[in-house]
Design an enzyme around this catalytic site. Structure first.
Site, PDB file in Angstrom:
ATOM      1  N   PHE A 140       0.713  -0.727   0.029  1.00  0.00           N
ATOM      2  CA  PHE A 140      -0.036  -0.208   0.058  1.00  0.00           C
ATOM      3  C   PHE A 140       0.553   1.160   0.466  1.00  0.00           C
ATOM      4  O   PHE A 140       1.647   1.151   1.227  1.00  0.00           O
ATOM      5  CB  PHE A 140      -1.030   0.347   1.348  1.00  0.00           C
ATOM      6  CG  PHE A 140      -1.471   1.460   1.144  1.00  0.00           C
ATOM      7  CD1 PHE A 140      -2.933   0.821   0.517  1.00  0.00           C
ATOM      8  CD2 PHE A 140      -1.425   2.311   1.844  1.00  0.00           C
ATOM      9  CE1 PHE A 140      -3.918   2.741   0.417  1.00  0.00           C
ATOM     10  CE2 PHE A 140      -2.554   3.386   1.867  1.00  0.00           C
ATOM     11  CZ  PHE A 140      -3.447   3.123   1.140  1.00  0.00           C
ATOM     12  N   ASP A 226       9.726   2.417   1.342  1.00  0.00           N
ATOM     13  CA  ASP A 226       8.386   3.077   1.974  1.00  0.00           C
ATOM     14  C   ASP A 226       8.277   3.150   3.477  1.00  0.00           C
ATOM     15  O   ASP A 226       7.662   1.778   3.709  1.00  0.00           O
ATOM     16  CB  ASP A 226       7.291   2.356   0.759  1.00  0.00           C
ATOM     17  CG  ASP A 226       5.665   3.502   1.854  1.00  0.00           C
ATOM     18  OD1 ASP A 226       5.966   3.971   2.669  1.00  0.00           O
ATOM     19  OD2 ASP A 226       4.567   3.047   0.967  1.00  0.00           O
ATOM     20  N   LYS A 255       2.976  10.074   8.637  1.00  0.00           N
ATOM     21  CA  LYS A 255       2.500   9.278   9.895  1.00  0.00           C
ATOM     22  C   LYS A 255       2.920   9.771  10.844  1.00  0.00           C
ATOM     23  O   LYS A 255       2.470  10.895  11.731  1.00  0.00           O
ATOM     24  CB  LYS A 255       2.594   7.694   9.971  1.00  0.00           C
ATOM     25  CG  LYS A 255       1.398   7.351   8.888  1.00  0.00           C
ATOM     26  CD  LYS A 255       1.380   5.697   9.207  1.00  0.00           C
ATOM     27  CE  LYS A 255       0.069   5.367   7.631  1.00  0.00           C
ATOM     28  NZ  LYS A 255      -0.970   5.098   7.804  1.00  0.00           N
TER      29      LYS A 255
HETATM   30  C1  LIG Z   1       3.319   1.613   3.709  1.00  0.00           C
HETATM   31  C2  LIG Z   1       2.539   3.562   3.644  1.00  0.00           C
HETATM   32  N1  LIG Z   1       2.587   3.717   2.535  1.00  0.00           N
HETATM   33  C3  LIG Z   1       1.601   5.071   1.885  1.00  0.00           C
HETATM   34  C4  LIG Z   1       0.894   5.979   3.140  1.00  0.00           C
HETATM   35  C5  LIG Z   1      -0.300   6.428   2.378  1.00  0.00           C
HETATM   36  O1  LIG Z   1      -0.367   7.961   3.602  1.00  0.00           O
HETATM   37  P1  LIG Z   1      -1.159   8.908   3.633  1.00  0.00           P
HETATM   38  O2  LIG Z   1      -2.149   8.767   4.211  1.00  0.00           O
HETATM   39  O3  LIG Z   1      -0.513   9.794   4.603  1.00  0.00           O
HETATM   40  O4  LIG Z   1      -1.242   9.632   3.121  1.00  0.00           O
HETATM   41  C6  LIG Z   1       0.252   4.399   3.875  1.00  0.00           C
HETATM   42  C7  LIG Z   1      -0.641   4.831   5.243  1.00  0.00           C
HETATM   43  O5  LIG Z   1      -1.488   4.001   5.526  1.00  0.00           O
HETATM   44  C8  LIG Z   1       1.248   3.794   4.222  1.00  0.00           C
HETATM   45  O6  LIG Z   1       1.088   2.743   5.135  1.00  0.00           O
END
Ligand SMILES: Cc1ncc(COP(=O)(O)O)c(C=O)c1O
Length: 402
Positions: A140, A226, A255
């Site tokens: 994700f 990520d 986050k």
């Molecule tokens: C691994 C990862 N990347 C990207 C995101 C996206 O982050 P945001 O919701 O701050 O755009 C998330 C959100 O849950 C995530 O868990």
């Protein structure tokens, strides 16, 4: 549910776009590791805003940093130099092997920036048309058009949003052969989470990481990690890639960075960072003085309070407690997964009823992939809360019909 809850549900229906499948819980206030509904009922927070409130809620030192900065310099355009942003960059870089930072406002925006940086680096620095981004199934990466395309999941995330950007490929999780097959001269980067979060709390297999690093060496693509969910002490080291002895060319965070204020960042080696130059990437709010001052304080506290070590220790404690639950219910729990305070309990059946019963008992957590109970508590969570959770789970599983 109380009358305030019903009132909020009705008013929201009339005023807010319907994009969230909200939990049956209204939250009026929070403190430390606890959430409170409008009637004052207390809940143990084992989710922390989905890995956001690493230091718990309404932390007095963070509130103080926020107010002091707001009273000194609240916002200034990125056209100007300002010290809170520089100081934060210096502190962030001291936690890792990266050389340069770009600040933005969310995880998706950070990943979007990472993808742009990798593509532009290939074109402008290496002079090759390598533009493809390879990602893993179950990943994700966010909800912008590029990051939802990078995301290795189907369903509502992608449905109805086409045409999606081109130049993305997804390979099965942990499949070295498929990765080898997907990487070509057109590959700009491979992007991974060291532990997939939404994908069900799945750490990358070590053999896969070894093969990925060898392939990077051989083919010359960039490795983007990520760390939006895994970063900032969550997995027992400051960054999850450090646990795997990986040096990414680019990695992203968001986050927990400002403990609940919107902030993201792209970190890169000096070499990869050459992909950007003035005018090639920007954002109005990124690295603003108030969020930067709060994030600086977050980093100070994480280091002072040794929260990476604490995540490792409490993660081990939670696993031990949960192993007791597995021993009692071997037919109902398929596996315990995770690293540090990123914990997945994989049930042998759809977990909605179990999740709901735990909420009714006062434990807030998440259910992902339909059957994985996901715990991402504040890093300040106490052993007693984890013990109480394990006891509650054991009790719920006693009652639940498969
Ligand atoms: C691994 C990862 N990347 C990207 C995101 C996206 O982050 P945001 O919701 O701050 O755009 C998330 C959100 O849950 C995530 O868990």
């Amino acid at each position: 549910m109380g009358s305030t809850y019903n009132n909020w549900v009705e008013r929201e229906k009339k005023s807010i776009m319907s994009t969230y499948g909200r939990y049956p819980l209204a939250v009026a206030r929070a403190a430390g590791n606890r959430l409170y509904d409008p009637e004052g009922r207390e809940y143990v927070d084992l989710l922390a805003g989905i890995a956001v409130n690493g230091l718990g809620h309404c932390h007095p030192a963070l509130n103080k940093a926020m107010i002091e900065q707001a009273e000194t310099l609240g916002h200034v355009s990125n056209l100007f130099y300002q010290e809170p942003q520089i100081l934060l960059a210096e502190k962030l870089l001291a936690t890792c092997d990266a050389d340069k930072v770009f600040f933005c406002n969310s995880g998706a925006e950070a990943n979007e920036g990472a993808i742009k940086l990798a593509r532009r680096y290939m074109r402008k620095v290496r002079g090759v048309d390598a533009h493809e981004i390879v990602t893993l199934e179950g990943s994700f990466h966010g909800r912008t058009l590029a990051t939802l395309t990078a995301t290795g999941q189907s369903g509502k995330i992608k449905d109805g949003f086409g045409p999606l950007p081109s130049g993305f490929r997804t390979v099965p999780f942990g499949d070295v052969c498929a990765l080898r097959g997907a990487v070509t001269d057109a590959t700009a980067a491979v992007m991974v989470e060291m532990v997939q979060g939404e994908g069900g709390v799945r750490p990358l297999p070590e053999e896969f990481v070894d093969a990925l690093l060898a392939l990077r060496e051989e083919k010359g693509f960039l490795l983007i990690v990520d760390e939006v969910q895994t970063g900032l002490c969550r997995t027992g080291s400051f960054w999850a890639h450090q646990r795997f002895n990986v040096r990414p060319d680019i990695f992203t965070t968001a986050k927990a960075l400002a403990n609940g204020l919107p902030m993201g960042a792209v970190l890169a080696t000096d070499e990869a960072a050459k992909g950007f130059e003035p005018g090639s990437h920007a954002t109005t709010f990124g690295g603003g003085p108030v969020v930067a001052a709060v994030a600086s304080k977050v980093l100070d506290l994480m280091l002072e309070e040794r929260l990476a070590e604490r995540a490792e220790l409490l993660g081990a404690f939670a696993h031990e407690a949960l192993r007791g639950v597995v021993a009692e219910h071997p037919d109902k729990i398929l596996s315990l997964r995770g690293m540090g305070l990123m914990i997945g309990v994989e049930l042998a059946f759809p977990g909605q009823d179990v999740w709901r019963a735990l909420l009714d008992k006062g434990f807030v957590l998440n259910l992902t992939q339909g059957s994985v109970l996901r715990l991402l508590p504040p890093l300040t969570i106490e052993e007693a809360d984890l013990t109480a959770f394990a006891a509650a789970l054991a009790e719920v599983l006693r009652d639940v019909e498969r």
